[in-house]
Design a protein around this motif. Structure first.
Motif, PDB file in Angstrom:
ATOM      1  N   SER A   1       0.831  -1.203   0.000  1.00  0.00           N
ATOM      2  CA  SER A   1       0.000   0.000   0.000  1.00  0.00           C
ATOM      3  C   SER A   1       0.868   1.257   0.000  1.00  0.00           C
ATOM      4  N   HIS A   2       1.986   1.196   0.711  1.00  0.00           N
ATOM      5  CA  HIS A   2       2.913   2.335   0.749  1.00  0.00           C
ATOM      6  C   HIS A   2       3.502   2.582  -0.636  1.00  0.00           C
ATOM      7  N   TYR A   3       3.880   1.511  -1.321  1.00  0.00           N
ATOM      8  CA  TYR A   3       4.465   1.616  -2.647  1.00  0.00           C
ATOM      9  C   TYR A   3       3.442   2.159  -3.646  1.00  0.00           C
TER      10      TYR A   3
ATOM     11  N   LEU B   1       3.605   5.627  -5.810  1.00  0.00           N
ATOM     12  CA  LEU B   1       3.486   5.658  -7.265  1.00  0.00           C
ATOM     13  C   LEU B   1       2.422   6.664  -7.715  1.00  0.00           C
ATOM     14  N   LYS B   2       1.245   6.602  -7.079  1.00  0.00           N
ATOM     15  CA  LYS B   2       0.159   7.516  -7.436  1.00  0.00           C
ATOM     16  C   LYS B   2       0.558   8.971  -7.163  1.00  0.00           C
ATOM     17  N   GLY B   3       1.193   9.176  -6.013  1.00  0.00           N
ATOM     18  CA  GLY B   3       1.666  10.521  -5.685  1.00  0.00           C
ATOM     19  C   GLY B   3       2.712  11.001  -6.676  1.00  0.00           C
ATOM     20  N   GLY B   4       3.601  10.083  -7.092  1.00  0.00           N
ATOM     21  CA  GLY B   4       4.639  10.426  -8.056  1.00  0.00           C
ATOM     22  C   GLY B   4       4.070  10.851  -9.400  1.00  0.00           C
ATOM     23  N   GLU B   5       3.007  10.166  -9.833  1.00  0.00           N
ATOM     24  CA  GLU B   5       2.354  10.525 -11.098  1.00  0.00           C
ATOM     25  C   GLU B   5       1.791  11.944 -11.017  1.00  0.00           C
ATOM     26  N   GLN B   6       1.190  12.276  -9.865  1.00  0.00           N
ATOM     27  CA  GLN B   6       0.622  13.614  -9.707  1.00  0.00           C
ATOM     28  C   GLN B   6       1.709  14.680  -9.654  1.00  0.00           C
ATOM     29  N   VAL B   7       2.808  14.387  -8.955  1.00  0.00           N
ATOM     30  CA  VAL B   7       3.912  15.352  -8.878  1.00  0.00           C
ATOM     31  C   VAL B   7       4.493  15.592 -10.267  1.00  0.00           C
ATOM     32  N   THR B   8       4.670  14.516 -11.037  1.00  0.00           N
ATOM     33  CA  THR B   8       5.209  14.641 -12.399  1.00  0.00           C
ATOM     34  C   THR B   8       4.302  15.505 -13.268  1.00  0.00           C
ATOM     35  N   SER B   9       2.984  15.298 -13.142  1.00  0.00           N
ATOM     36  CA  SER B   9       2.021  16.089 -13.911  1.00  0.00           C
ATOM     37  C   SER B   9       2.101  17.566 -13.547  1.00  0.00           C
ATOM     38  N   VAL B  10       2.166  17.847 -12.251  1.00  0.00           N
ATOM     39  CA  VAL B  10       2.273  19.240 -11.783  1.00  0.00           C
ATOM     40  C   VAL B  10       3.579  19.859 -12.261  1.00  0.00           C
ATOM     41  N   LEU B  11       4.675  19.093 -12.161  1.00  0.00           N
ATOM     42  CA  LEU B  11       5.990  19.605 -12.560  1.00  0.00           C
ATOM     43  C   LEU B  11       6.023  19.933 -14.049  1.00  0.00           C
ATOM     44  N   GLN B  12       5.418  19.067 -14.862  1.00  0.00           N
ATOM     45  CA  GLN B  12       5.383  19.329 -16.305  1.00  0.00           C
ATOM     46  C   GLN B  12       4.635  20.625 -16.614  1.00  0.00           C
TER      47      GLN B  12
ATOM     48  N   MET C   1      -5.535  15.395  -4.514  1.00  0.00           N
ATOM     49  CA  MET C   1      -4.189  14.852  -4.311  1.00  0.00           C
ATOM     50  C   MET C   1      -4.214  13.556  -3.519  1.00  0.00           C
ATOM     51  N   GLU C   2      -3.355  12.636  -3.928  1.00  0.00           N
ATOM     52  CA  GLU C   2      -3.217  11.359  -3.242  1.00  0.00           C
ATOM     53  C   GLU C   2      -2.435  11.531  -1.949  1.00  0.00           C
ATOM     54  N   SER C   3      -2.592  10.558  -1.042  1.00  0.00           N
ATOM     55  CA  SER C   3      -1.885  10.630   0.242  1.00  0.00           C
ATOM     56  C   SER C   3      -0.374  10.546   0.072  1.00  0.00           C
ATOM     57  N   GLY C   4       0.079   9.963  -1.070  1.00  0.00           N
ATOM     58  CA  GLY C   4       1.516   9.830  -1.290  1.00  0.00           C
ATOM     59  C   GLY C   4       2.147  11.008  -2.013  1.00  0.00           C
ATOM     60  N   PHE C   5       1.378  12.079  -2.240  1.00  0.00           N
ATOM     61  CA  PHE C   5       1.903  13.223  -2.993  1.00  0.00           C
ATOM     62  C   PHE C   5       3.118  13.836  -2.316  1.00  0.00           C
ATOM     63  N   MET C   6       2.994  14.131  -1.023  1.00  0.00           N
ATOM     64  CA  MET C   6       4.103  14.788  -0.321  1.00  0.00           C
ATOM     65  C   MET C   6       5.299  13.856  -0.178  1.00  0.00           C
ATOM     66  N   MET C   7       5.041  12.543  -0.017  1.00  0.00           N
ATOM     67  CA  MET C   7       6.151  11.584   0.046  1.00  0.00           C
ATOM     68  C   MET C   7       6.937  11.625  -1.260  1.00  0.00           C
ATOM     69  N   ALA C   8       6.203  11.556  -2.384  1.00  0.00           N
ATOM     70  CA  ALA C   8       6.851  11.571  -3.687  1.00  0.00           C
ATOM     71  C   ALA C   8       7.561  12.905  -3.938  1.00  0.00           C
ATOM     72  N   LEU C   9       6.940  13.994  -3.505  1.00  0.00           N
ATOM     73  CA  LEU C   9       7.526  15.321  -3.704  1.00  0.00           C
ATOM     74  C   LEU C   9       8.845  15.450  -2.951  1.00  0.00           C
ATOM     75  N   ASP C  10       8.869  15.028  -1.694  1.00  0.00           N
ATOM     76  CA  ASP C  10      10.109  15.077  -0.911  1.00  0.00           C
ATOM     77  C   ASP C  10      11.190  14.200  -1.547  1.00  0.00           C
ATOM     78  N   TYR C  11      10.774  13.032  -2.044  1.00  0.00           N
ATOM     79  CA  TYR C  11      11.728  12.107  -2.673  1.00  0.00           C
ATOM     80  C   TYR C  11      12.324  12.726  -3.935  1.00  0.00           C
TER      81      TYR C  11
END
Length: 387
Positions: free
Chosen positions: A72-74, A78-89, A127-137
């Protein structure tokens, strides 16, 4: 005086786990799922059963539970990472357009920040719960790759997210978030005074306007105490910098209340003094105040010696816990190995003992010694929190 409160740049503190980070108070009120816990007056609710059902042992259940948590953490990451990538683009596209305009560097920076507010404002509720995790990473990766442009954009995105989350939190949680990002003690005290007076709009040292909500000092102290309990009752402390900041916030908020740290409104914690903290305090009081005692406190606050995390870790088997020597060498009341000395619990113990001394009107060398220990501990935690 208020100009000392930083507003434009947040110090980025690496966290050991994504759940406990300088942004956690915001996540706790917006995305964080309720945890199985109660206040210090009650016991923790066990997360899994110890019974054997259908031939499945406890160790297998724990292993399966751990696998589910990792999965579930992974997935959240992943979902948070997709959102961060979209925002960054989207931010990169806007940034390129801004570069084509004839702007100086300062104006371009303001324009990028405003653009980030707009981009995040459209997405913050989805935003997904993993957004900030992915953003920090991703910020860590950009720093590792020495990609200053990407790192700067990601940090602007993070600022915008925190700004939107702040507006969704109760006032006292917003204040805790601000205090966690305020290194100077004098600035935190001034911020607390302004907040207790009803808040308002104030000008920072760089000329920007800062809106402070009005909040009750007691609510701030209690909220910090609740967050502390969640961290300190775990076998392993995930983020000692954040822990130190929350202790400072609780103690400083309490100290500004009418009766200081001995105010009756602060009497909401444990009724029985914890064994580990009492044993350590007894050892300190038996020694003369000085460099040796200060070094002992420093080590424990940093998670060494009596403050070292339990070797069993979070997956440890509570049924195999060793028996403790109890207070002053006597047998333990519970028969189980107590948690290590924790900064918040330790200062709470010092305050309780001091309260008993002052209530009995027997202040003297011991009270002075305890006051010294209390002040030195706060100084040490200040260094840990913002070093």
């Amino acid at each position: 005086m208020f100009s000392m409160i930083p507003t434009a740049t947040l110090p980025r503190v690496p966290s050991i786990t994504p759940l406990f980070s300088p942004t956690w108070p915001f996540l706790h009120c917006h995305w964080h799922r309720p945890m199985a816990m109660t206040t210090r007056k009650h016991s923790f609710i066990p997360m899994s059963s110890g019974y054997q059902v259908g031939g499945t042992s406890k160790s297998v259940q724990q292993e399966q539970s751990g696998d589910d948590d990792n999965t579930s953490h992974y997935e959240a990451l992943l979902k948070g990472g997709e959102q961060v990538t979209s925002v960054l683009q989207e931010m990169i596209t806007l940034d390129k357009k801004l570069e084509d305009m004839d702007m100086d560097e300062a104006s371009e920076q303001v324009a990028v920040e405003l653009a980030a507010q707009g981009v995040i404002g459209k997405r913050v509720d989805q935003m997904e719960s993993g957004f900030m995790m992915a953003l920090d990473y991703m910020i860590q990766l950009a720093e590792k790759d020495q990609d200053d442009k990407r790192k700067s954009l990601l940090e602007v995105i993070k600022e915008a997210v925190l700004s939107h989350l702040t507006k969704k939190c109760p006032p006292h949680v917003q204040v805790i978030g601000l205090l966690c990002r305020t290194p100077q003690k004098e600035s935190r005290q001034e911020l607390l005074r302004r907040v207790a007076a009803g808040g308002g709009v104030f000008k920072s040292e760089n000329g920007t306007k800062v809106h402070l909500p009005g909040a009750n000092l007691n609510d701030i102290a209690n909220q910090a105490d609740d967050l502390l309990e969640t961290m300190e009752t775990r076998p392993v402390v995930p983020d000692r910098k954040l822990l130190a900041r929350l202790v400072l916030i609780r103690e400083e908020a309490r100290n500004m209340m009418g009766g200081g740290i001995l105010d009756e409104r602060n009497d909401r914690g444990f009724n029985t003094l914890p064994e580990s903290e009492v044993n350590f305090l007894t050892k300190l009081v038996a020694m003369k105040p000085g460099k040796t005692v200060q070094e002992m406190i420093t080590n424990v606050m940093q998670g060494k010696d009596e403050g070292a995390d339990n070797s069993e870790g979070e997956g440890g088997d509570s049924s195999s816990e060793k028996f403790s020597g109890g207070i002053a060498g006597r047998s333990s009341v519970t028969g189980r190995k107590p948690l290590p000395v924790r900064p918040g619990m330790f200062l709470e113990t010092v305050s309780k003992v001091l309260g008993g001394i002052y209530a009995g009107n027997i202040s003297g060398i011991t009270a002075q010694h305890l006051e010294w220990v209390h002040q030195k501990t706060l100084q040490i935690l200040q260094e840990i929190a913002f070093s």
